[in-house]
Write an enzyme that holds these catalytic residues in place. Structure first.
Site, PDB file in Angstrom:
ATOM      1  N   ASN A   1      -4.765  18.893 -45.089  1.00 16.69           N
ATOM      2  CA  ASN A   1      -5.642  18.820 -43.916  1.00 16.69           C
ATOM      3  C   ASN A   1      -4.884  19.027 -42.613  1.00 16.69           C
ATOM      4  OD1 ASN A   1      -7.902  18.281 -45.505  1.00 16.69           O
ATOM      5  ND2 ASN A   1      -7.490  16.078 -45.491  1.00 16.69           N
TER       6      ASN A   1
ATOM      7  N   LYS B   1      -3.957   3.972 -12.304  1.00 14.40           N
ATOM      8  CA  LYS B   1      -2.762   4.119 -13.123  1.00 14.40           C
ATOM      9  C   LYS B   1      -3.014   4.265 -14.619  1.00 14.40           C
ATOM     10  CE  LYS B   1      -1.207   0.920 -10.280  1.00 14.40           C
ATOM     11  NZ  LYS B   1      -1.851   1.425  -9.061  1.00 14.40           N
TER      12      LYS B   1
ATOM     13  N   ASN C   1       0.815  -1.217   0.000  1.00 11.34           N
ATOM     14  CA  ASN C   1       0.000   0.000   0.000  1.00 11.34           C
ATOM     15  C   ASN C   1       0.853   1.273   0.000  1.00 11.34           C
ATOM     16  OD1 ASN C   1      -2.057  -1.793   0.081  1.00 11.34           O
ATOM     17  ND2 ASN C   1      -2.714  -1.337   2.175  1.00 11.34           N
TER      18      ASN C   1
ATOM     19  N   LYS D   1      -6.097  18.977 -51.454  1.00 15.48           N
ATOM     20  CA  LYS D   1      -6.301  19.215 -50.031  1.00 15.48           C
ATOM     21  C   LYS D   1      -5.057  19.110 -49.162  1.00 15.48           C
ATOM     22  CE  LYS D   1      -9.883  18.597 -47.788  1.00 15.48           C
ATOM     23  NZ  LYS D   1     -10.983  17.977 -47.068  1.00 15.48           N
TER      24      LYS D   1
ATOM     25  N   GLU E   1      -6.515  18.649 -35.455  1.00 17.25           N
ATOM     26  CA  GLU E   1      -7.782  17.971 -35.137  1.00 17.25           C
ATOM     27  C   GLU E   1      -7.575  16.903 -34.068  1.00 17.25           C
ATOM     28  OE1 GLU E   1     -10.317  17.606 -39.081  1.00 17.25           O
ATOM     29  OE2 GLU E   1      -8.201  17.345 -39.485  1.00 17.25           O
TER      30      GLU E   1
ATOM     31  N   THR F   1     -15.136  38.313 -31.335  1.00 14.77           N
ATOM     32  CA  THR F   1     -15.968  37.807 -30.231  1.00 14.77           C
ATOM     33  C   THR F   1     -17.140  37.141 -30.939  1.00 14.77           C
ATOM     34  OG1 THR F   1     -17.197  39.872 -30.090  1.00 14.77           O
ATOM     35  CG2 THR F   1     -15.320  39.650 -28.590  1.00 14.77           C
ATOM     36  N   HIS F   2     -17.631  36.052 -30.388  1.00 11.83           N
ATOM     37  CA  HIS F   2     -18.676  35.250 -31.059  1.00 11.83           C
ATOM     38  C   HIS F   2     -18.214  34.775 -32.443  1.00 11.83           C
ATOM     39  CE1 HIS F   2     -21.479  37.092 -28.069  1.00 11.83           C
ATOM     40  NE2 HIS F   2     -20.718  38.163 -28.304  1.00 11.83           N
TER      41      HIS F   2
ATOM     42  N   SER G   1      -5.194  14.332 -48.874  1.00  8.88           N
ATOM     43  CA  SER G   1      -6.384  13.485 -49.007  1.00  8.88           C
ATOM     44  C   SER G   1      -6.094  12.435 -50.064  1.00  8.88           C
ATOM     45  CB  SER G   1      -7.571  14.345 -49.425  1.00  8.88           C
ATOM     46  OG  SER G   1      -8.539  13.549 -50.072  1.00  8.88           O
TER      47      SER G   1
HETATM   48  N1  ARG Z   1      -1.377  -3.447  -7.476  1.00  9.46           N
HETATM   49  C1  ARG Z   1      -1.863  -2.742  -6.360  1.00  9.46           C
HETATM   50  C2  ARG Z   1      -2.341  -1.356  -6.786  1.00  9.46           C
HETATM   51  O1  ARG Z   1      -2.028  -0.931  -7.827  1.00  9.46           O
HETATM   52  C3  ARG Z   1      -0.801  -2.611  -5.338  1.00  9.46           C
HETATM   53  C4  ARG Z   1      -1.296  -2.470  -3.951  1.00  9.46           C
HETATM   54  C5  ARG Z   1      -1.931  -3.731  -3.507  1.00  9.46           C
HETATM   55  N2  ARG Z   1      -2.319  -3.663  -2.149  1.00  9.46           N
HETATM   56  C6  ARG Z   1      -3.138  -4.563  -1.591  1.00  9.46           C
HETATM   57  N3  ARG Z   1      -3.412  -4.401  -0.347  1.00  9.46           N
HETATM   58  N4  ARG Z   1      -3.652  -5.549  -2.264  1.00  9.46           N
HETATM   59  O2  ARG Z   1      -3.040  -0.714  -6.082  1.00  9.46           O
END
Ligand code: ARG
Length: 466
Positions: free
Chosen positions: A294, A334, A119, A292, A299, A164-165, A286
């Site tokens: 582009n 992540k 953790n 063209k 975009e 503006t607009h 294109s």
């Molecule tokens: N892979 C987990 C994550 O990204 C790591 C932490 C896991 N902790 C646990 N108590 N299972 O959060």
């Protein structure tokens, strides 16, 4: 097995109380190694700092520490050489590395996880990663701002219509317009710097959530990892993903700025506007229409905003309502950040390239600046200043002049003195000095205004700060 259960073996990292391994579906939903392998360098760096601290506090022996560091260095080279075998059974980057360490150095590997939990480990790895990404973003924004400053300098007196607009409003200079983006990206960069300061606290040592009874030194690991100080509350530390949310919100605001710029580039590069020409390097052709060119890069920058905003909403939604402290939901943090970071980097780089390369068509801007009665406000201001009219009356008189010009199909500056005097007798030939777009922009010398002299001051102010 047909029901998807894999009875083979329990997890070698935490399987003590488990008789069997997870079902195949459990393994699939649980594993994060597919994406968190991106954190390998941060994980190894964190483990080295942790092991060094454990040894210096006498919690592990110096010999074990040396073995751990050596093993981690081997793993680092293996991953970088592409020879490391990642295993989904080992769930995540933390356990993949620790399992490999056990193979390499034996029992000493088992001592690395003393006074630590995944953790605080994941909180550390991810924080380090986001910090580095923010530092990279800061540099990229500086390059984008530099590109705009150069264009602004070259075009401090290039006249264009201000809108503006998206309706012609008043003449401005292209340099001034460029400097508006410098302000926007400057604010983004300030937010990035603030976020770096905000997250600059080390999570390692919070352990699972409650801290630890081992005599660890969190200040030492914080220093070794380049953090200002350790975090103060172990519960908050393992449950906090504000640094990721801040990154995503900064990225979203920045992407919003980029999308507005992208939209302007798309509009300006149409044959109808023709204000700019994109370089071949930043446009596409294109497959069917040979004429063209582009603005695909612009975009796509405009579109990346959707993904980045989506990532912010996704993580806010993951975090919403989670009880303290850690919950596995947080593993979903992540991918959102990685995807947004990749998109933002690409978008900033593409925009920097486009701005560096683009050709400014001054003649087209000048012609457009003079049309659409863009100096109507200048006429009204002249009537206030020279003929003593209250602004509201001057506004009305000017409206009559615009209506006449519209009826005749000409610009304000093309009306004769007699025609103007028929609208208001106080008008003299001096009025023609303000009806030109050059006179109009040169007169707007208020602080932050569009006059070339003022724009040059803004450029100088930013040059000192970029
Ligand atoms: N892979 C987990 C994550 O990204 C790591 C932490 C896991 N902790 C646990 N108590 N299972 O959060």
């Amino acid at each position: 097995m047909a029901d998807g259960t894999d009875q083979k073996s329990s997890n070698q990292m935490w399987g003590g109380r488990f008789a069997s391994g997870p079902s195949a579906i459990m393994e699939e939903i649980n594993a994060s190694i597919g994406f968190d392998k991106k954190l390998y360098a941060q994980d190894i760096r964190g483990s080295m700092a942790h092991a060094t601290m454990l040894a210096s506090k006498g919690i592990i022996s110096p010999e074990d520490k040396d073995k751990i560091i050596e093993g981690l260095n081997t793993i680092l080279s293996e991953i970088e050489a592409g020879t490391f075998e990642f295993s989904r059974k080992l769930e995540d980057i933390h356990m993949n590395i620790e399992a490999r360490l056990a193979t390499l150095i034996g029992t000493a590997a088992g001592r690395l996880h003393t006074a630590r939990s995944r953790n605080d480990q994941v909180a550390l790895d991810f924080r380090l990663w986001v910090k580095e990404e923010l530092q990279k973003t800061e540099g990229m924004l500086t390059a984008l701002i530099a590109a705009f400053l150069d264009r602004a300098e070259e075009n401090a007196d290039t006249v264009m219509p201000g809108f503006t607009h998206l309706q012609t409003a008043q003449p401005v200079t292209f340099g001034h317009h460029c400097m508006a983006y410098v302000e926007m990206f400057g604010r983004d960069r300030a937010r990035v710097r603030h976020a770096i300061e905000h997250l600059d606290e080390s999570p390692i040592g919070a352990a699972a959530l409650a801290g630890t009874g081992y005599p660890i030194d969190r200040h030492m690991t914080a220093r070794a990892l380049g953090f200002r100080e350790p975090t103060r509350n172990s519960i908050d530390t393992v449950s906090d993903r504000d640094f990721a949310l801040e990154f995503l919100s900064i990225a979203s605001i920045c992407a919003t700025h980029l999308s507005r710029l992208a939209e302007e580039i798309v509009i300006w590069s149409t044959p109808q506007f023709g204000f700019i020409r994109l370089s071949d390097a930043f446009s596409t052709g294109s497959s069917i229409m040979p004429q063209k060119k582009n603005p695909d890069a612009a975009e796509l920058v405009r579109a990346k905003t959707g993904r980045i905003n989506g990532s912010l909403i996704a993580l806010l939604t993951v975090m919403k309502g989670l009880p303290l402290a850690y919950s596995k939901d947080m593993q979903e943090d992540k991918e959102q950040v990685f995807d947004a970071a990749e998109s933002l980097e690409l978008a900033i780089a593409a925009m920097t390239g486009m701005i560096r390369d683009l050709e400014v068509r001054k003649d087209r801007m000048r012609a457009a600046a003079g049309s659409g009665y863009s100096t109507a406000t200048d006429l009204a201001d002249w009537l206030v200043r020279e003929a003593g009219l209250p602004f509201r009356d001057a506004h009305h008189v000017t409206g009559n002049a615009v209506a006449l010009a519209e009826k005749k199909g000409c610009d304000l500056a093309d009306l004769s003195l007699e025609e103007l005097q028929a609208i208001h007798p106080g008008i003299t030939k001096g009025v023609f000095d303000v009806l030109s777009v050059e006179a109009s922009v040169a007169s707007r010398t208020s602080f932050g205004g569009t006059a070339p002299s003022e724009v040059r001051k803004q450029i100088a102010w930013w040059r000192e700060r970029n």
